[in-house]
Write a protein that holds these residues in place. Structure first.
Motif: not given
Ligand code: PDD
Length: 290
Positions: A271-286
């Motif tokens: 779960x961490x392996x999925x969510x951590x990169x998703x969060x990183x991508x999301x914050x930069x995209x936003x």
């Protein structure tokens, strides 16, 4: 370092507040911590909305409109060179003769804001995860207010530091035969992962409605990650496959040891392996989109 105090921008060394400020005397105030990525405040509307909720909770008028806050924040961020910063915003009921009751007539609130560099958690900690301890949640019944009166959180967090750990997971004692349950961390929100499902405690009066918590649940929903929001029994914390902690300054981190015992495999999980990169991508995209 430039700070904002009561309408003025000044070096922190020049900033002064009266000793009778009710923040100093009673802890009578509220605060926000807002992350800034690429010089833009992240989820600003949501943070200002939560600030309004906290102000309403302590019956203090908001000294500024959303537009005024935005202008102050942008000016303070621009005064600092770091691309990633975190803003600390603090409002108290102002300085008055010491009396528990509100000053009558009201006095001007004290409004303070500073910006500090935001450092992402160390890669080594992201890879190993961090340890946590549990403690009884002995705070009041309005933990949804982001109050500057943080003595319980200070003491609870120190319990973790004394044990060489990063966070203290808080356990509320159930009432009327209800079992004990998990609320949040001393300075973060906590998620339990079991059998591939992300489980979050409900946003009620017993926890701070985390802005990062919301982002994580939104990312789970958008990426077909099963998630549930419901009360979390203390036993589920100890039998979790994974534990995650979230906050504006720590983003999302894996808790791999609890009270000296490994959580799941003792390593950050799927779960961490999925969510951590998703969060990183999301914050930069936003940030790019804004
Ligand atoms: N604290 N719960 C508590 C008690 C907190 O103090 C915090 C954040 C959170 C996470 O909320 P958010 O995702 O909106 O940051 C939950 C901040 C970072 C602090 O006091 O420094």
């Amino acid at each position: 370092m430039t700070i904002f105090l009561n309408g003025e921008y000044m070096p922190i060394e020049e900033a002064k507040i009266p000793v009778l400020d009710r923040g100093f005397i009673f802890g009578d105030g509220v605060y926000e911590v807002i992350p800034v990525y690429s010089k833009r405040a992240f989820r600003l509307e949501e943070h200002l909305h939560r600030l309004q909720h906290s102000l309403d909770g302590i019956r203090l008028d908001n000294p500024y409109s959303m537009d005024e806050w935005t202008a102050i924040i942008n000016k303070l961020v621009a005064a600092h060179q770091d691309e990633d910063q975190y803003l600390y915003l603090h409002i108290t009921r102002g300085a008055a003769k010491r009396d528990h009751a509100f000053p009558n007539p009201p006095v001007s609130p004290t409004v303070f804001m500073m910006s500090r560099p935001l450092l992402s958690p160390l890669t080594a900690l992201l890879e190993s995860g961090v340890c946590a301890v549990t403690a009884t949640d002995n705070r009041w019944l309005r933990c949804d207010i982001k109050s500057i009166a943080l003595l319980p959180n200070v003491l609870l967090r120190q319990t973790a530091v004394d044990a060489g750990c990063a966070e203290t997971i808080l356990i509320r004692q159930g009432i009327d035969g209800e079992g004990d349950f998990m609320t949040e961390g001393a300075a973060s929100n906590i998620f339990v992962v079991k059998d591939g499902t992300l489980i979050a405690p409900p946003k009620d009066n017993l926890m701070l409605p985390g802005i990062t918590y919301d982002v994580i649940l939104e990312l789970a929903a958008a990426n077909d990650i099963p998630s549930l929001v419901r009360k979390i029994d203390v036993a589920e914390v100890f039998s979790a496959d994974e534990l995650l902690m979230t906050s504006s300054t720590k983003e999302v981190m894996s808790i791999t040891k609890l009270d000296g015992k490994p959580v799941g495999t003792g390593k950050p999980g799927a779960m961490f392996a999925k969510l951590h990169p998703l969060y990183q991508t999301f914050k930069r995209d936003v940030m790019r989109a804004s």
